[in-house]
Design a protein around this motif. Structure first.
Motif, PDB file in Angstrom:
ATOM      1  N   VAL A   1       0.870  -1.180   0.000  1.00  0.00           N
ATOM      2  CA  VAL A   1       0.000   0.000   0.000  1.00  0.00           C
ATOM      3  C   VAL A   1       0.908   1.232   0.000  1.00  0.00           C
ATOM      4  CG1 VAL A   1      -1.682   1.313   1.356  1.00  0.00           C
ATOM      5  CG2 VAL A   1      -1.872  -1.184   1.188  1.00  0.00           C
ATOM      6  N   PRO A   2       0.713   2.168  -0.920  1.00  0.00           N
ATOM      7  CA  PRO A   2       1.627   3.312  -1.030  1.00  0.00           C
ATOM      8  C   PRO A   2       1.374   4.404   0.012  1.00  0.00           C
ATOM      9  CG  PRO A   2      -0.037   3.444  -2.719  1.00  0.00           C
ATOM     10  CD  PRO A   2      -0.269   2.138  -1.998  1.00  0.00           C
ATOM     11  N   ALA A   3       1.106   3.985   1.217  1.00  0.00           N
ATOM     12  CA  ALA A   3       0.900   4.898   2.348  1.00  0.00           C
ATOM     13  C   ALA A   3       1.183   4.097   3.615  1.00  0.00           C
ATOM     14  CB  ALA A   3      -0.536   5.412   2.368  1.00  0.00           C
ATOM     15  N   PRO A   4       1.494   4.755   4.703  1.00  0.00           N
ATOM     16  CA  PRO A   4       1.723   4.013   5.947  1.00  0.00           C
ATOM     17  C   PRO A   4       0.459   3.258   6.376  1.00  0.00           C
ATOM     18  CG  PRO A   4       2.477   6.276   6.153  1.00  0.00           C
ATOM     19  CD  PRO A   4       1.712   6.189   4.869  1.00  0.00           C
ATOM     20  N   VAL A   5       0.647   2.031   6.784  1.00  0.00           N
ATOM     21  CA  VAL A   5      -0.451   1.213   7.305  1.00  0.00           C
ATOM     22  C   VAL A   5      -0.193   1.040   8.791  1.00  0.00           C
ATOM     23  CG1 VAL A   5      -1.589  -1.040   7.234  1.00  0.00           C
ATOM     24  CG2 VAL A   5      -0.777   0.024   5.110  1.00  0.00           C
ATOM     25  N   ILE A   6      -1.139   1.473   9.596  1.00  0.00           N
ATOM     26  CA  ILE A   6      -0.977   1.465  11.050  1.00  0.00           C
ATOM     27  C   ILE A   6      -2.072   0.610  11.659  1.00  0.00           C
ATOM     28  CG2 ILE A   6      -0.863   2.896  13.115  1.00  0.00           C
ATOM     29  CD1 ILE A   6      -0.035   5.214  11.189  1.00  0.00           C
ATOM     30  N   ALA A   7      -1.685  -0.375  12.471  1.00  0.00           N
ATOM     31  CA  ALA A   7      -2.645  -1.274  13.102  1.00  0.00           C
ATOM     32  C   ALA A   7      -2.853  -0.895  14.557  1.00  0.00           C
ATOM     33  CB  ALA A   7      -2.142  -2.717  13.008  1.00  0.00           C
ATOM     34  N   ALA A   8      -4.092  -0.966  14.987  1.00  0.00           N
ATOM     35  CA  ALA A   8      -4.461  -0.794  16.397  1.00  0.00           C
ATOM     36  C   ALA A   8      -4.942  -2.151  16.885  1.00  0.00           C
ATOM     37  CB  ALA A   8      -5.556   0.252  16.542  1.00  0.00           C
ATOM     38  N   VAL A   9      -4.234  -2.719  17.857  1.00  0.00           N
ATOM     39  CA  VAL A   9      -4.496  -4.086  18.302  1.00  0.00           C
ATOM     40  C   VAL A   9      -4.960  -4.060  19.750  1.00  0.00           C
ATOM     41  CG1 VAL A   9      -3.477  -6.379  18.536  1.00  0.00           C
ATOM     42  CG2 VAL A   9      -2.649  -4.847  16.745  1.00  0.00           C
ATOM     43  N   HIS A  10      -6.058  -4.742  20.022  1.00  0.00           N
ATOM     44  CA  HIS A  10      -6.553  -4.840  21.397  1.00  0.00           C
ATOM     45  C   HIS A  10      -7.244  -6.186  21.566  1.00  0.00           C
ATOM     46  CE1 HIS A  10     -10.597  -3.847  19.877  1.00  0.00           C
ATOM     47  NE2 HIS A  10      -9.940  -2.999  19.094  1.00  0.00           N
TER      48      HIS A  10
ATOM     49  N   ALA B   1       1.344  -4.692   8.848  1.00  0.00           N
ATOM     50  CA  ALA B   1       1.266  -3.229   8.957  1.00  0.00           C
ATOM     51  C   ALA B   1       2.660  -2.654   9.189  1.00  0.00           C
ATOM     52  CB  ALA B   1       0.334  -2.839  10.110  1.00  0.00           C
ATOM     53  N   ASP B   2       2.823  -1.384   8.853  1.00  0.00           N
ATOM     54  CA  ASP B   2       4.106  -0.712   9.047  1.00  0.00           C
ATOM     55  C   ASP B   2       4.373  -0.426  10.514  1.00  0.00           C
ATOM     56  OD1 ASP B   2       4.731  -0.440   6.217  1.00  0.00           O
ATOM     57  OD2 ASP B   2       3.073   0.988   6.170  1.00  0.00           O
ATOM     58  N   VAL B   3       3.323  -0.133  11.270  1.00  0.00           N
ATOM     59  CA  VAL B   3       3.424   0.199  12.691  1.00  0.00           C
ATOM     60  C   VAL B   3       2.249  -0.452  13.400  1.00  0.00           C
ATOM     61  CG1 VAL B   3       3.482   2.096  14.365  1.00  0.00           C
ATOM     62  CG2 VAL B   3       4.464   2.430  12.092  1.00  0.00           C
ATOM     63  N   ARG B   4       2.490  -0.975  14.607  1.00  0.00           N
ATOM     64  CA  ARG B   4       1.443  -1.641  15.373  1.00  0.00           C
ATOM     65  C   ARG B   4       1.372  -1.076  16.782  1.00  0.00           C
ATOM     66  NH1 ARG B   4       4.089  -3.916  12.179  1.00  0.00           N
ATOM     67  NH2 ARG B   4       5.818  -4.167  13.577  1.00  0.00           N
TER      68      ARG B   4
END
Length: 175
Positions: free
Chosen positions: A41-50, A64-67
């Motif tokens: 994906v040509p944009a940052p992919v950020i995951a929110a995990v709970h 994802a790029d950041v989790r």
């Protein structure tokens, strides 16, 4: 990852959709692509995990790029408990995020780990009481420096970093 709810009322079984390949030449099935294609994906992919993030859910998050994870979150490569290989991308993403010995241990045991351990191993980027709020805040911080730059600058940076990482795993062939 509640595929059954999404598929409710459809004539196909969820597993048939996830494992289907469009052609014989297609290497990955939909389940594998979902977990790995975040990287393209040509944009940052950020995951929110709970809550709990097990098996396929973890593999999707690892793409994802950041989790961001809540401190009470639990994570596991659960496939080992059923004698399966985590083939949705964990074998690629885990070795890029953590030491190979730790990746082997987690994939071979199916150990359920608290978020603090996942942070220490590198599977989680940061702990946050509200991971969704942290993800939005981080996204804003990421894009702010690029507000006056060409839209492709951040995408190019992401793809360059990924390409550099992949080149580290390629055999060196001196000329």
């Amino acid at each position: 990852l509640d595929v059954n709810s999404l598929m409710k009322g459809m004539s196909l079984k969820p597993i048939d959709v996830l494992l289907r390949r469009e052609s014989e030449a297609q290497v990955a099935c939909l389940a594998q692509e979902v977990a790995y294609l975040w990287r393209e994906v040509p944009a940052p992919v950020i995951a929110a995990v709970h809550g709990v993030c097990f098996g396929g859910g973890l593999q999707i998050a690892l793409g994802a790029d950041v989790r961001f994870a809540s401190p009470t979150c639990k994570l596991s490569v659960m496939e080992a408990k059923w004698g399966l290989i985590p083939d949705m991308s964990a074998t690629v993403t885990m070795r890029e995020l953590m030491g190979i010995d730790q990746a082997k241990m987690l994939t071979m045991t199916g150990r359920v780990m608290p978020a603090a351990d996942a942070l220490e191993y590198g599977l989680v980027s940061e702990l946050a009481e509200d991971p969704e709020e942290a993800a939005v805040r981080h996204a804003c911080e990421l894009i702010a420096p690029y507000a006056t730059q060409p839209r492709s600058a951040l995408a190019d940076l992401k793809l360059k970093l990924l390409a550099e990482r992949h080149s580290l795993f390629q055999p060196h062939n001196p000329v």
